[in-house]
Scaffold this motif. Structure first.
Motif, PDB file in Angstrom:
ATOM      1  N   PRO A 528       0.809  -1.228   0.000  1.00  0.00           N
ATOM      2  CA  PRO A 528       0.000   0.000   0.000  1.00  0.00           C
ATOM      3  C   PRO A 528       0.838   1.274   0.000  1.00  0.00           C
ATOM      4  CG  PRO A 528      -0.929  -1.615   1.503  1.00  0.00           C
ATOM      5  CD  PRO A 528       0.386  -2.170   1.067  1.00  0.00           C
ATOM      6  N   ALA A 529       1.914   1.301   0.801  1.00  0.00           N
ATOM      7  CA  ALA A 529       2.763   2.503   0.840  1.00  0.00           C
ATOM      8  C   ALA A 529       3.446   2.728  -0.509  1.00  0.00           C
ATOM      9  CB  ALA A 529       3.799   2.379   1.952  1.00  0.00           C
ATOM     10  N   ARG A 530       3.895   1.643  -1.129  1.00  0.00           N
ATOM     11  CA  ARG A 530       4.552   1.784  -2.430  1.00  0.00           C
ATOM     12  C   ARG A 530       3.543   2.170  -3.509  1.00  0.00           C
ATOM     13  NH1 ARG A 530       9.406   0.022  -3.371  1.00  0.00           N
ATOM     14  NH2 ARG A 530       8.932  -0.957  -5.383  1.00  0.00           N
ATOM     15  N   ALA A 531       2.344   1.626  -3.423  1.00  0.00           N
ATOM     16  CA  ALA A 531       1.308   1.998  -4.384  1.00  0.00           C
ATOM     17  C   ALA A 531       0.959   3.478  -4.238  1.00  0.00           C
ATOM     18  CB  ALA A 531       0.070   1.135  -4.183  1.00  0.00           C
ATOM     19  N   THR A 532       0.930   3.969  -3.005  1.00  0.00           N
ATOM     20  CA  THR A 532       0.661   5.384  -2.773  1.00  0.00           C
ATOM     21  C   THR A 532       1.745   6.255  -3.391  1.00  0.00           C
ATOM     22  OG1 THR A 532      -0.501   4.893  -0.706  1.00  0.00           O
ATOM     23  CG2 THR A 532       0.328   7.145  -0.990  1.00  0.00           C
ATOM     24  N   LEU A 533       3.013   5.864  -3.211  1.00  0.00           N
ATOM     25  CA  LEU A 533       4.124   6.624  -3.781  1.00  0.00           C
ATOM     26  C   LEU A 533       4.037   6.662  -5.301  1.00  0.00           C
ATOM     27  CD1 LEU A 533       6.856   8.053  -3.815  1.00  0.00           C
ATOM     28  CD2 LEU A 533       7.954   5.823  -3.551  1.00  0.00           C
ATOM     29  N   LEU A 534       3.827   5.506  -5.916  1.00  0.00           N
ATOM     30  CA  LEU A 534       3.777   5.454  -7.376  1.00  0.00           C
ATOM     31  C   LEU A 534       2.606   6.271  -7.909  1.00  0.00           C
ATOM     32  CD1 LEU A 534       5.034   4.313  -9.919  1.00  0.00           C
ATOM     33  CD2 LEU A 534       3.623   2.262  -9.641  1.00  0.00           C
ATOM     34  N   THR A 535       1.454   6.158  -7.259  1.00  0.00           N
ATOM     35  CA  THR A 535       0.279   6.920  -7.698  1.00  0.00           C
ATOM     36  C   THR A 535       0.503   8.416  -7.517  1.00  0.00           C
ATOM     37  OG1 THR A 535      -1.102   5.054  -7.018  1.00  0.00           O
ATOM     38  CG2 THR A 535      -2.201   7.146  -7.434  1.00  0.00           C
ATOM     39  N   ALA A 536       1.159   8.807  -6.432  1.00  0.00           N
ATOM     40  CA  ALA A 536       1.446  10.226  -6.199  1.00  0.00           C
ATOM     41  C   ALA A 536       2.354  10.786  -7.286  1.00  0.00           C
ATOM     42  CB  ALA A 536       2.080  10.413  -4.821  1.00  0.00           C
ATOM     43  N   LEU A 537       3.338  10.011  -7.708  1.00  0.00           N
ATOM     44  CA  LEU A 537       4.243  10.453  -8.771  1.00  0.00           C
ATOM     45  C   LEU A 537       3.507  10.579 -10.104  1.00  0.00           C
ATOM     46  CD1 LEU A 537       7.423   8.359  -7.891  1.00  0.00           C
ATOM     47  CD2 LEU A 537       7.092  10.821  -7.570  1.00  0.00           C
ATOM     48  N   LEU A 538       2.622   9.636 -10.396  1.00  0.00           N
ATOM     49  CA  LEU A 538       1.825   9.726 -11.618  1.00  0.00           C
ATOM     50  C   LEU A 538       0.929  10.958 -11.590  1.00  0.00           C
ATOM     51  CD1 LEU A 538       0.886   5.949 -11.959  1.00  0.00           C
ATOM     52  CD2 LEU A 538       2.184   7.254 -13.648  1.00  0.00           C
ATOM     53  N   ASP A 539       0.290  11.188 -10.464  1.00  0.00           N
ATOM     54  CA  ASP A 539      -0.594  12.337 -10.323  1.00  0.00           C
ATOM     55  C   ASP A 539       0.173  13.646 -10.473  1.00  0.00           C
ATOM     56  OD1 ASP A 539      -3.164  13.652  -9.426  1.00  0.00           O
ATOM     57  OD2 ASP A 539      -1.858  14.249  -7.776  1.00  0.00           O
ATOM     58  N   ALA A 540       1.345  13.738  -9.816  1.00  0.00           N
ATOM     59  CA  ALA A 540       2.138  14.967  -9.887  1.00  0.00           C
ATOM     60  C   ALA A 540       2.666  15.223 -11.290  1.00  0.00           C
ATOM     61  CB  ALA A 540       3.307  14.883  -8.898  1.00  0.00           C
ATOM     62  N   SER A 541       2.840  14.157 -12.077  1.00  0.00           N
ATOM     63  CA  SER A 541       3.335  14.306 -13.444  1.00  0.00           C
ATOM     64  C   SER A 541       2.266  14.757 -14.412  1.00  0.00           C
ATOM     65  CB  SER A 541       3.936  12.968 -13.929  1.00  0.00           C
ATOM     66  OG  SER A 541       5.008  12.576 -13.112  1.00  0.00           O
ATOM     67  N   GLY A 542       1.030  14.780 -13.972  1.00  0.00           N
ATOM     68  CA  GLY A 542      -0.057  15.221 -14.830  1.00  0.00           C
ATOM     69  C   GLY A 542      -0.937  14.116 -15.362  1.00  0.00           C
ATOM     70  N   GLU A 543      -0.732  12.888 -14.894  1.00  0.00           N
ATOM     71  CA  GLU A 543      -1.570  11.779 -15.335  1.00  0.00           C
ATOM     72  C   GLU A 543      -2.944  11.873 -14.644  1.00  0.00           C
ATOM     73  OE1 GLU A 543      -0.694   9.225 -17.650  1.00  0.00           O
ATOM     74  OE2 GLU A 543       0.843  10.733 -18.027  1.00  0.00           O
ATOM     75  N   PRO A 544      -4.022  11.471 -15.317  1.00  0.00           N
ATOM     76  CA  PRO A 544      -5.377  11.624 -14.756  1.00  0.00           C
ATOM     77  C   PRO A 544      -5.733  10.542 -13.743  1.00  0.00           C
ATOM     78  CG  PRO A 544      -5.510  10.662 -16.945  1.00  0.00           C
ATOM     79  CD  PRO A 544      -4.050  10.977 -16.717  1.00  0.00           C
ATOM     80  N   VAL A 545      -5.029  10.528 -12.640  1.00  0.00           N
ATOM     81  CA  VAL A 545      -5.299   9.547 -11.589  1.00  0.00           C
ATOM     82  C   VAL A 545      -6.674   9.818 -10.995  1.00  0.00           C
ATOM     83  CG1 VAL A 545      -4.566   8.704  -9.323  1.00  0.00           C
ATOM     84  CG2 VAL A 545      -2.851   9.270 -11.069  1.00  0.00           C
ATOM     85  N   PRO A 546      -7.539   8.809 -10.876  1.00  0.00           N
ATOM     86  CA  PRO A 546      -8.874   9.035 -10.298  1.00  0.00           C
ATOM     87  C   PRO A 546      -8.771   9.591  -8.883  1.00  0.00           C
ATOM     88  CG  PRO A 546      -8.760   6.886 -11.366  1.00  0.00           C
ATOM     89  CD  PRO A 546      -7.359   7.418 -11.342  1.00  0.00           C
ATOM     90  N   SER A 547      -9.588  10.582  -8.580  1.00  0.00           N
ATOM     91  CA  SER A 547      -9.516  11.216  -7.271  1.00  0.00           C
ATOM     92  C   SER A 547      -9.981  10.302  -6.150  1.00  0.00           C
ATOM     93  CB  SER A 547     -10.364  12.491  -7.269  1.00  0.00           C
ATOM     94  OG  SER A 547     -11.717  12.187  -7.582  1.00  0.00           O
ATOM     95  N   THR A 548     -10.715   9.245  -6.488  1.00  0.00           N
ATOM     96  CA  THR A 548     -11.229   8.322  -5.465  1.00  0.00           C
ATOM     97  C   THR A 548     -10.301   7.148  -5.204  1.00  0.00           C
ATOM     98  OG1 THR A 548     -12.452   7.119  -7.176  1.00  0.00           O
ATOM     99  CG2 THR A 548     -13.610   8.913  -6.045  1.00  0.00           C
ATOM    100  N   LEU A 549      -9.169   7.108  -5.928  1.00  0.00           N
ATOM    101  CA  LEU A 549      -8.290   5.945  -5.810  1.00  0.00           C
ATOM    102  C   LEU A 549      -7.750   5.771  -4.401  1.00  0.00           C
ATOM    103  CD1 LEU A 549      -6.857   3.683  -7.436  1.00  0.00           C
ATOM    104  CD2 LEU A 549      -4.977   5.275  -7.790  1.00  0.00           C
ATOM    105  N   TRP A 550      -7.516   6.900  -3.709  1.00  0.00           N
ATOM    106  CA  TRP A 550      -6.873   6.830  -2.395  1.00  0.00           C
ATOM    107  C   TRP A 550      -7.753   6.134  -1.359  1.00  0.00           C
ATOM    108  CZ3 TRP A 550      -2.224   8.535  -3.615  1.00  0.00           C
ATOM    109  CH2 TRP A 550      -2.105   9.476  -4.638  1.00  0.00           C
ATOM    110  N   ARG A 551      -9.060   6.041  -1.623  1.00  0.00           N
ATOM    111  CA  ARG A 551      -9.954   5.443  -0.632  1.00  0.00           C
ATOM    112  C   ARG A 551      -9.626   3.979  -0.356  1.00  0.00           C
ATOM    113  NH1 ARG A 551     -15.623   7.645  -3.277  1.00  0.00           N
ATOM    114  NH2 ARG A 551     -15.293   9.879  -2.844  1.00  0.00           N
ATOM    115  N   GLY A 552      -9.029   3.326  -1.315  1.00  0.00           N
ATOM    116  CA  GLY A 552      -8.730   1.911  -1.130  1.00  0.00           C
ATOM    117  C   GLY A 552      -7.589   1.641  -0.176  1.00  0.00           C
TER     118      GLY A 552
END
Length: 635
Positions: A528-552
């Motif tokens: 989970p911590a690594r998934a959070t890091l990878l998703t945060a990097l994708l989001d910061a780069s401008g990728e359209p990460v779903p805003s509800t993804l963090w709920r999981g």
């Protein structure tokens, strides 16, 4: 002006306070009277507005007249006090009644940029432009430049800092307490030397007018010439201005030049003067002077080499001591790696360390490896020898094997072994850059499909996304019927998205979900911590990460111990980024990142620093930093 390591750290510690205090003058009226929240009886309730800035183009997506629109008409004459334009009355509607629409006031930048000066000298076409400090007070810009890390812990940030320092950026004239004109230029030049950017430093100093020399700039010019092997130019500076300054450095520089000219009488006189100054003794310097003057000398240790030491070593034709590489500052390290006079092992050791720091190109280390002697038997056993013991000889032999092997399959085996060994030793990123040229020249044929994932991964680590694409496509095509290839695709897909590869991949929420699920399944405790890091990097780069993804991932833990920069630094970064102050945003991001390697930087700071690069108009650098961080964290 010379900025020491200690003084730079002290300035960095006071940066947060300086940023907080920098805004205070704006809260006082120009007349020195206290700021009144309401007008006195009989006064006009409409305060004058400041004069607008010269016309600038609004940021993309900014509405004219909005809070972030910096477009303004030409400024009036500056011969008298700035006079504002009174607020306009509400316009009338077609029926003659007042409209509720009131024109938005035009915001005003905090300073007017002047014509180019000594402090605005730079390298045209390689920096960030002249207007990057527009809106930033000179005192804040100067403090930020003083507080930049000596050596950023990221190759991407190293490049950003280098470009910031060589930018021909305009600044307001200095106030009396901010030092004379040229102070900022000296700070920038000193920072380039600390980073080991010798070529950039040389180009910057070559543009100096003769009338602009100061002790700090003269010393930097002399040392740069020595490190680049330009002894005549260095000694011309020592002869012309050395007598003007009284420090021990200039006495030693004059002694070096006299020794190079074999002026024994002047050398003896200089050494006498140096002793009378009662400065700390430099035994290595004294021995090297004796060696140049013809005496038999043994120098088996040089833990802190300088430009003066290297010039004497080369003239005396003495070997560079083995411990010189470990203690060499970046500028000296780059000189050792690029010079031909040190022994092969010294040059290779310097080039290996320099490649890891980003100050020596991979081509230089490759050339040194190829020139390293090896017998046919040593090349044949290079993989086994490197796996048993990784040292200069085994690494050079392994690279020679990979370079000279004519059978593609055997070449891939050598490269794969080098990458695997580097992964275990912590040298993966530098090794990937070294072998990237060899990998890019190969094709993902059927017999080498097993090598596709390490090949693509190494090319991403080397910043070569286009060269990685054929290997990525080979994995995608095979993944339709090969489970191992499908798993490899899920591991590489986020890296391709971070690299901005829209040709081989498209954004799909299902692909993101599948990649994150595979990541969590592979390492359940850290998933989970690594998934959070990878998703945060994708989001910061401008990728359209779903805003509800963090709920999981809300099962906790909900707190963790981590080191963060000063809150003032974050608030200042937010303000500068939102208001489009490019130089301030970049400098604050660099200060926030510091000298820590990326694997030591936590998720929240990483995400904010990547976002700051995008806010500063550097989306490619933002993606490259995110990709570099992902690979540094083991993705």
């Amino acid at each position: 002006m010379t900025v020491s390591r200690t003084s730079r750290a002290a300035r960095a510690s006071g940066l947060a306070l300086a940023l907080a205090l920098a805004a205070l003058p704006a809260l006082a009226q120009s007349s020195g009277q206290p700021l009144r929240l309401f007008p006195l009886p009989g006064q006009d309730e409409r305060p004058p507005t400041a004069a607008p800035q010269p016309s600038q183009s609004p940021s993309p997506g900014t509405l004219p007249g909005s809070a972030t629109d910096r477009t303004a008409p030409a400024a009036p004459s500056q011969t008298g006090p700035l006079q504002g334009t009174p607020l306009q009355s509400p316009p009338l509607q077609t029926d003659g009644t007042p409209s509720l629409r009131v024109p938005m006031p035009v915001p005003v930048s905090s300073n007017m940029l002047p014509a180019p000066t000594l402090d605005s000298l730079g390298t045209a076409g390689q920096g960030f432009g002249q207007d990057i400090w527009n809106g930033t007070p000179r005192a804040v810009a100067q403090r930020l430049l003083e507080s930049l890390p000596e050596m950023p812990g990221s190759l991407t940030l190293h490049s950003v800092q280098r470009r910031l320092l060589i930018s021909p950026a305009l600044l307001p004239p200095p106030a009396a307490e901010e030092g004379p004109e040229g102070t900022v230029l000296t700070i920038r030049a000193q920072a380039l030397r600390e980073m080991g950017a010798l070529d950039d430093l040389s180009a910057l100093l070559d543009n100096l007018p003769r009338s602009a020399q100061s002790e700090g700039l003269s010393r930097l010019s002399l040392e740069t010439h020595l490190l680049r092997g330009q002894d005549d130019q260095a000694c011309a500076i020592a002869r012309n201005v050395g007598g003007t300054y009284g420090s021990a450095f200039w006495r030693r520089a004059q002694i070096v030049c006299d020794a190079l000219a074999r002026e024994s009488g002047r050398v003896d006189l200089g050494m006498t003067v140096l002793r009378e100054m009662r400065v700390p003794e430099d035994r290595a310097f004294n021995r090297l002077i004796d060696a140049v003057m013809g005496h038999t000398v043994v120098l088996d240790s040089l833990p802190a080499p300088t430009a003066l030491h290297l010039a004497l070593l080369k003239t005396a034709n003495m070997p560079v001591p083995a411990d010189a590489v470990a203690g060499a500052p970046p500028a000296v390290l780059a000189a050792l790696a690029k010079s031909d006079y040190p022994a092969a092992e010294i040059s290779i050791a310097a080039a290996e360390r320099g490649l890891a720091l980003g100050i020596v190109p991979a081509e230089r280390l490759a050339a040194l490896y190829k020139a390293y002697p090896a017998t046919p038997a040593q090349l044949a056993g290079a993989i086994a020898a490197a796996e048993k013991k990784s040292d200069i000889a085994s690494r050079a032999h392994l690279f020679r094997l990979a370079s000279e092997e004519s059978v593609p399959l055997a070449r891939t085996e050598a490269i794969a072994a080098a990458l695997r060994i580097a992964q275990d030793s912590g040298d993966y990123a530098a090794t990937a850059r070294l072998y990237a040229g060899l990998i890019a020249g190969m094709q993902p044929t059927g017999e080498m499909i097993w090598f596709a994932e390490p090949a693509a991964h190494a090319l991403y680590a080397a910043g070569k996304a286009e060269e990685a694409r054929p290997w990525l496509l080979a994995i995608r095509d095979r993944g339709r019927f090969d489970e191992m290839a499908a798993t490899a695709w899920l591991r590489l897909w986020p890296l391709a998205r971070l690299a901005g590869d829209d040709t081989a991949t498209v954004w799909e929420n299902t692909a993101l979900e599948a990649s994150l699920n595979a990541l969590i399944a592979a390492r359940p405790n850290e998933g989970p911590a690594r998934a959070t890091l990878l998703t945060a990097l994708l989001d910061a780069s401008g990728e359209p990460v779903p805003s509800t993804l963090w709920r999981g991932w809300l099962d906790g833990p909900y707190s963790q111990a981590t080191a963060l920069p000063s809150p003032t630094l974050w608030f200042a970064l937010d303000s500068a980024g939102q208001e489009g102050r490019t130089g301030e945003t970049l400098a604050l991001a660099l200060v926030a990142a510091g000298s820590e390697s990326l694997e030591q930087v936590d998720t929240v700071p990483l995400r904010r620093i990547v976002q700051a690069l995008r806010q500063a108009g550097q989306p490619e650098a933002a993606r490259q930093l995110a990709l570099e961080a992902a690979i540094a964290h083991g993705f």
